[in-house]
Scaffold this motif. Structure first.
Motif, PDB file in Angstrom:
ATOM      1  N   GLN A 187       0.817  -1.201   0.000  1.00 14.10           N
ATOM      2  CA  GLN A 187       0.000   0.000   0.000  1.00 14.10           C
ATOM      3  C   GLN A 187       0.861   1.267   0.000  1.00 14.10           C
ATOM      4  OE1 GLN A 187      -2.563   0.035   3.364  1.00 14.10           O
ATOM      5  NE2 GLN A 187      -4.023   1.508   2.501  1.00 14.10           N
ATOM      6  N   ASN A 188       0.461   2.275  -0.743  1.00 15.92           N
ATOM      7  CA  ASN A 188       1.270   3.495  -0.874  1.00 15.92           C
ATOM      8  C   ASN A 188       1.522   4.181   0.464  1.00 15.92           C
ATOM      9  OD1 ASN A 188       1.694   3.341  -3.642  1.00 15.92           O
ATOM     10  ND2 ASN A 188      -0.192   4.451  -4.146  1.00 15.92           N
ATOM     11  N   GLY A 224       4.236  -3.095  -4.674  1.00 13.58           N
ATOM     12  CA  GLY A 224       4.732  -1.801  -4.202  1.00 13.58           C
ATOM     13  C   GLY A 224       6.116  -1.904  -3.590  1.00 13.58           C
ATOM     14  N   GLY A 227      -2.711  -3.369  -3.200  1.00 17.05           N
ATOM     15  CA  GLY A 227      -1.864  -2.906  -4.293  1.00 17.05           C
ATOM     16  C   GLY A 227      -0.922  -4.011  -4.735  1.00 17.05           C
TER      17      GLY A 227
END
Length: 367
Positions: free
Chosen positions: A244-245, A294, A291
């Motif tokens: 996840q960002n 990443g 996601g």
């Protein structure tokens, strides 16, 4: 006036040691090294440990008693001996430990403690001697993850020191502040208290000979991290994140903390936890909930290895809550993933030790 030993001993017999409520003679605190030369006398007082709170006041009282009961002209030289050897200085606390690995994350909730526990177990399954220290003073989780919440470490006297004996489970030597506090009560400690407790778990424990000493660190960057960096020469850091960002943004900060020129601890690599979700009924399917890749992209950007991608599997959570980490069963896909992680950590650690010198502890200078 002539000085002689009985005159000195009689004066010291008037001094009460607050630790025993008896005088110095009755407490057997006067060493057999008294020397008298004219009006000068020297001897040693014996204390249990160098942290004795009554040490200074007792030494002053002993000197005052000699001056009061004998003469102000007596020159007194009192040395101090301790039965308990002092804790080794920072950087030299674990002489029998070959590699110190800090497992870190920029934020909480990414499964860092799960990775720490399973990495330790997987390394033990590979035949290495492993210790695991839960350094999260305010949120310890290892006692539960190893199903030893009701255990209490014993004390052992070794090499002139009273040491804490780590709990052993699954071939791992384990210590956590969770063994010493009420698990249902918040630990409301200031930073200095937490740092001192951590130093005790490191320097006042009988860790013995270890190939790998795994540090499960708290999330973020804090006093605890600084204490570790000032106390131990950390071989390298393993950074855990989800794809996840928002987690990756915090992971960058964690990486920077170690790679900062003032710290200079090598980052051995990244672990992408919860890389994808695979339902039990559809083992071939992968769903990228947080996601995709990443951590893999971040590792490539920072030129550090991607050590493993650990899938999000319900059994990992359940096994941790049950005190039986997934790495115990290497026949499962998740167990195999953690075993692969351990092998990767061994490889990058060996490479790091071959290519780079030993890490130095962080020195803080006062201005």
């Amino acid at each position: 006036m002539t000085l002689y030993p009985k005159l000195i001993m009689d004066a010291l017999a008037t001094v009460t040691y607050a630790g025993t409520k008896k005088n110095l003679v009755e407490s057997n605190m006067i060493a057999d090294d008294m020397r008298i030369d004219g009006m000068s006398v020297s001897f040693s007082l014996i204390f249990e440990r160098d942290t004795d709170p009554f040490m200074k006041s007792t030494v002053k009282a002993a000197e005052a008693a000699i001056h009061y009961y004998i003469s102000d002209e007596v020159k007194v030289d009192i040395k101090v001996e301790t039965l308990q050897k002092p804790r080794p200085e920072a950087g030299k606390m674990l002489p029998q430990v070959k590699n110190v690995i800090a497992v870190s994350s920029g934020k909480g909730g990414v499964g860092k403690s799960t990775v720490s526990a399973n990495l330790a177990i997987a390394l033990a399954k590979l035949g290495y001697k492993v210790g695991l220290l839960d350094t999260d003073i305010f949120g310890p989780s290892m006692p539960k993850m190893f199903d030893v919440e009701n255990e209490r470490p014993c004390g052992v006297h070794k090499d002139g020191r009273d040491l804490i004996e780590p709990i052993e489970k699954y071939g791992i030597k384990l210590l956590s502040i969770g063994f010493f506090v009420n698990p249902e009560t918040a630990t409301l400690w200031r930073g200095g208290m937490a740092s001192n407790a951590l130093k005790q778990l490191i320097g006042d424990a009988d860790w013995g000979e270890l190939d790998y000493f795994i540090l499960d660190t708290p999330p973020g960057t804090s006093d605890i991290h600084l204490t570790l960096l000032q106390t131990l020469a950390i071989t390298g850091a393993v950074i855990v994140s989800t794809p996840q960002n928002v987690a990756l943004a915090d992971a960058r900060k964690g990486i920077d903390m170690y790679m900062n020129e003032k710290v200079n601890v090598p980052v051995l690599g990244l672990v992408e936890n919860m890389a994808w979700f695979t339902p039990a009924e559809l083992p071939e399917n992968k769903y990228y909930i947080f996601g995709k890749e990443g951590c893999k992209n971040l590792a490539k950007e920072l030129n550090v290895p991607l050590l493993a991608q650990i899938p999000l599997v319900q059994s990992v959570c359940e096994s941790g809550d049950a005190g039986k980490p997934a790495a115990l069963d290497v026949k499962t896909p998740t167990g195999q993933a953690f075993l692969n992680l351990a092998q990767a950590v061994v490889t990058v650690t060996n490479r790091r030790n071959k290519d780079k010198g030993a890490t130095k502890i962080v020195q803080i200078t006062e201005r």
